[in-house]
Write a protein that holds these residues in place. Sequence first.
Motif, PDB file in Angstrom:
ATOM      1  N   ALA A  48       2.331 -75.872  -8.731  1.00  0.00           N
ATOM      2  CA  ALA A  48       3.684 -75.433  -8.408  1.00  0.00           C
ATOM      3  C   ALA A  48       4.335 -74.914  -9.677  1.00  0.00           C
ATOM      4  CB  ALA A  48       4.507 -76.593  -7.848  1.00  0.00           C
ATOM      5  N   LEU A  49       5.288 -74.016  -9.513  1.00  0.00           N
ATOM      6  CA  LEU A  49       6.091 -73.551 -10.635  1.00  0.00           C
ATOM      7  C   LEU A  49       7.405 -74.315 -10.662  1.00  0.00           C
ATOM      8  CD1 LEU A  49       5.679 -69.670 -10.584  1.00  0.00           C
ATOM      9  CD2 LEU A  49       4.770 -71.277 -12.254  1.00  0.00           C
ATOM     10  N   ILE A  50       7.795 -74.740 -11.852  1.00  0.00           N
ATOM     11  CA  ILE A  50       9.102 -75.372 -11.997  1.00  0.00           C
ATOM     12  C   ILE A  50      10.159 -74.277 -11.787  1.00  0.00           C
ATOM     13  CG2 ILE A  50      10.642 -76.643 -13.550  1.00  0.00           C
ATOM     14  CD1 ILE A  50       8.147 -78.196 -12.574  1.00  0.00           C
ATOM     15  N   SER A  51      11.211 -74.599 -11.070  1.00  0.00           N
ATOM     16  CA  SER A  51      12.245 -73.628 -10.698  1.00  0.00           C
ATOM     17  C   SER A  51      12.877 -72.981 -11.931  1.00  0.00           C
ATOM     18  CB  SER A  51      13.338 -74.325  -9.898  1.00  0.00           C
ATOM     19  OG  SER A  51      14.004 -75.271 -10.723  1.00  0.00           O
ATOM     20  N   THR A  52      13.477 -71.802 -11.706  1.00  0.00           N
ATOM     21  CA  THR A  52      14.215 -71.144 -12.786  1.00  0.00           C
ATOM     22  C   THR A  52      15.696 -71.499 -12.737  1.00  0.00           C
ATOM     23  OG1 THR A  52      14.467 -69.174 -11.428  1.00  0.00           O
ATOM     24  CG2 THR A  52      12.600 -69.229 -12.953  1.00  0.00           C
ATOM     25  N   GLY A  53      16.139 -72.108 -11.648  1.00  0.00           N
ATOM     26  CA  GLY A  53      17.515 -72.583 -11.524  1.00  0.00           C
ATOM     27  C   GLY A  53      17.535 -74.090 -11.338  1.00  0.00           C
ATOM     28  N   GLN A  54      18.686 -74.689 -11.529  1.00  0.00           N
ATOM     29  CA  GLN A  54      18.826 -76.135 -11.398  1.00  0.00           C
ATOM     30  C   GLN A  54      19.573 -76.495 -10.110  1.00  0.00           C
ATOM     31  OE1 GLN A  54      20.762 -77.379 -15.058  1.00  0.00           O
ATOM     32  NE2 GLN A  54      18.781 -77.709 -16.019  1.00  0.00           N
ATOM     33  N   LEU A  55      19.303 -77.708  -9.624  1.00  0.00           N
ATOM     34  CA  LEU A  55      20.029 -78.295  -8.505  1.00  0.00           C
ATOM     35  C   LEU A  55      20.590 -79.639  -8.936  1.00  0.00           C
ATOM     36  CD1 LEU A  55      17.579 -77.661  -5.499  1.00  0.00           C
ATOM     37  CD2 LEU A  55      19.746 -76.496  -5.966  1.00  0.00           C
ATOM     38  N   ASN A  88      22.033 -82.430 -13.066  1.00  0.00           N
ATOM     39  CA  ASN A  88      21.338 -81.194 -12.729  1.00  0.00           C
ATOM     40  C   ASN A  88      19.979 -81.161 -13.401  1.00  0.00           C
ATOM     41  OD1 ASN A  88      23.504 -80.222 -11.225  1.00  0.00           O
ATOM     42  ND2 ASN A  88      24.458 -79.345 -13.028  1.00  0.00           N
ATOM     43  N   PHE A  89      18.955 -80.760 -12.630  1.00  0.00           N
ATOM     44  CA  PHE A  89      17.590 -80.678 -13.143  1.00  0.00           C
ATOM     45  C   PHE A  89      16.897 -79.444 -12.578  1.00  0.00           C
ATOM     46  CE2 PHE A  89      18.376 -85.302 -12.934  1.00  0.00           C
ATOM     47  CZ  PHE A  89      18.083 -85.664 -14.239  1.00  0.00           C
ATOM     48  N   TYR A  90      15.941 -78.926 -13.334  1.00  0.00           N
ATOM     49  CA  TYR A  90      14.964 -78.004 -12.767  1.00  0.00           C
ATOM     50  C   TYR A  90      14.082 -78.833 -11.835  1.00  0.00           C
ATOM     51  CZ  TYR A  90      16.442 -74.867 -16.486  1.00  0.00           C
ATOM     52  OH  TYR A  90      17.188 -74.070 -17.312  1.00  0.00           O
ATOM     53  N   TYR A  91      13.342 -78.190 -10.946  1.00  0.00           N
ATOM     54  CA  TYR A  91      12.609 -78.948  -9.935  1.00  0.00           C
ATOM     55  C   TYR A  91      11.355 -78.204  -9.497  1.00  0.00           C
ATOM     56  CZ  TYR A  91      14.921 -75.594  -6.915  1.00  0.00           C
ATOM     57  OH  TYR A  91      15.360 -74.423  -6.351  1.00  0.00           O
ATOM     58  N   ALA A  92      10.489 -78.926  -8.828  1.00  0.00           N
ATOM     59  CA  ALA A  92       9.319 -78.351  -8.170  1.00  0.00           C
ATOM     60  C   ALA A  92       9.471 -78.555  -6.677  1.00  0.00           C
ATOM     61  CB  ALA A  92       8.041 -79.017  -8.661  1.00  0.00           C
ATOM     62  N   PRO A 129      12.865 -83.350  -8.979  1.00  0.00           N
ATOM     63  CA  PRO A 129      13.261 -82.814 -10.275  1.00  0.00           C
ATOM     64  C   PRO A 129      12.170 -83.010 -11.316  1.00  0.00           C
ATOM     65  CG  PRO A 129      14.462 -84.824  -9.786  1.00  0.00           C
ATOM     66  CD  PRO A 129      13.663 -84.500  -8.580  1.00  0.00           C
ATOM     67  N   ALA A 130      12.152 -82.115 -12.282  1.00  0.00           N
ATOM     68  CA  ALA A 130      11.146 -82.156 -13.353  1.00  0.00           C
ATOM     69  C   ALA A 130      11.810 -82.510 -14.674  1.00  0.00           C
ATOM     70  CB  ALA A 130      10.449 -80.803 -13.470  1.00  0.00           C
ATOM     71  N   VAL A 131      11.030 -83.014 -15.608  1.00  0.00           N
ATOM     72  CA  VAL A 131      11.573 -83.443 -16.890  1.00  0.00           C
ATOM     73  C   VAL A 131      11.680 -82.314 -17.896  1.00  0.00           C
ATOM     74  CG1 VAL A 131      10.771 -85.803 -16.599  1.00  0.00           C
ATOM     75  CG2 VAL A 131       9.339 -84.166 -17.803  1.00  0.00           C
ATOM     76  N   PHE A 132      11.133 -81.135 -17.594  1.00  0.00           N
ATOM     77  CA  PHE A 132      11.239 -80.025 -18.540  1.00  0.00           C
ATOM     78  C   PHE A 132      11.659 -78.748 -17.839  1.00  0.00           C
ATOM     79  CE2 PHE A 132       6.678 -80.999 -17.890  1.00  0.00           C
ATOM     80  CZ  PHE A 132       6.368 -79.967 -17.022  1.00  0.00           C
ATOM     81  N   GLY A 133      11.844 -77.702 -18.635  1.00  0.00           N
ATOM     82  CA  GLY A 133      12.480 -76.472 -18.213  1.00  0.00           C
ATOM     83  C   GLY A 133      11.735 -75.597 -17.229  1.00  0.00           C
ATOM     84  N   SER A 134      12.322 -74.457 -17.001  1.00  0.00           N
ATOM     85  CA  SER A 134      11.957 -73.584 -15.903  1.00  0.00           C
ATOM     86  C   SER A 134      10.697 -72.764 -16.148  1.00  0.00           C
ATOM     87  CB  SER A 134      13.110 -72.633 -15.618  1.00  0.00           C
ATOM     88  OG  SER A 134      13.275 -71.745 -16.699  1.00  0.00           O
ATOM     89  N   GLY A 135      10.093 -72.355 -15.026  1.00  0.00           N
ATOM     90  CA  GLY A 135       9.000 -71.407 -15.041  1.00  0.00           C
ATOM     91  C   GLY A 135       7.640 -71.944 -15.449  1.00  0.00           C
ATOM     92  N   LYS A 136       7.528 -73.203 -15.762  1.00  0.00           N
ATOM     93  CA  LYS A 136       6.265 -73.784 -16.188  1.00  0.00           C
ATOM     94  C   LYS A 136       5.426 -74.164 -14.979  1.00  0.00           C
ATOM     95  CE  LYS A 136       4.959 -76.328 -20.169  1.00  0.00           C
ATOM     96  NZ  LYS A 136       5.328 -77.245 -21.208  1.00  0.00           N
TER      97      LYS A 136
END
Length: 127
Positions: free
Chosen positions: A27-34, A45-49, A112-119
């Motif tokens: 999965a790609l981590i989102s580019t926006g936060q929820l 707020n976190f990035y998410y998968a 939610p993921a612990v690191f930033g977007s697009g990974k």
Amino acid sequence: MPTLDNFSLSNYGLSGPNGVKYDTGTALISTGQLSFALTNGSISNFYYAQVSGLSFKPKVIVSLDADGNYAFIYFDKTGNSPSGLYSLTANANYVKVNVSSSYVNETGFRLPAVFGSGKQVTWEAYG
């Protein structure tokens, strides 16, 4: 640092048609936060998968990036929790599942993921 192989139920003879339900993917981590509700009552707020296409409700989900860093870990109804919780290991936050933006169900999950977007991350789900 443990790898996904350390958590693989096949290492313990538990996978297969008569064993625990299992699925894996990327999965790609989102580019926006929820916004996600934490168990301490606050909102963060976190990035998410987000993953769809499962055929069972996972009891455990483990996700790592290519470097072996945890993206998220989910445990359904751990011994000391009143409801399904997801552990955000980087900040020791616990996010309520099936409340606000997060969910885990029979067809997929959003956590939610612990690191930033697009990974890109690899996840394993056990049921």
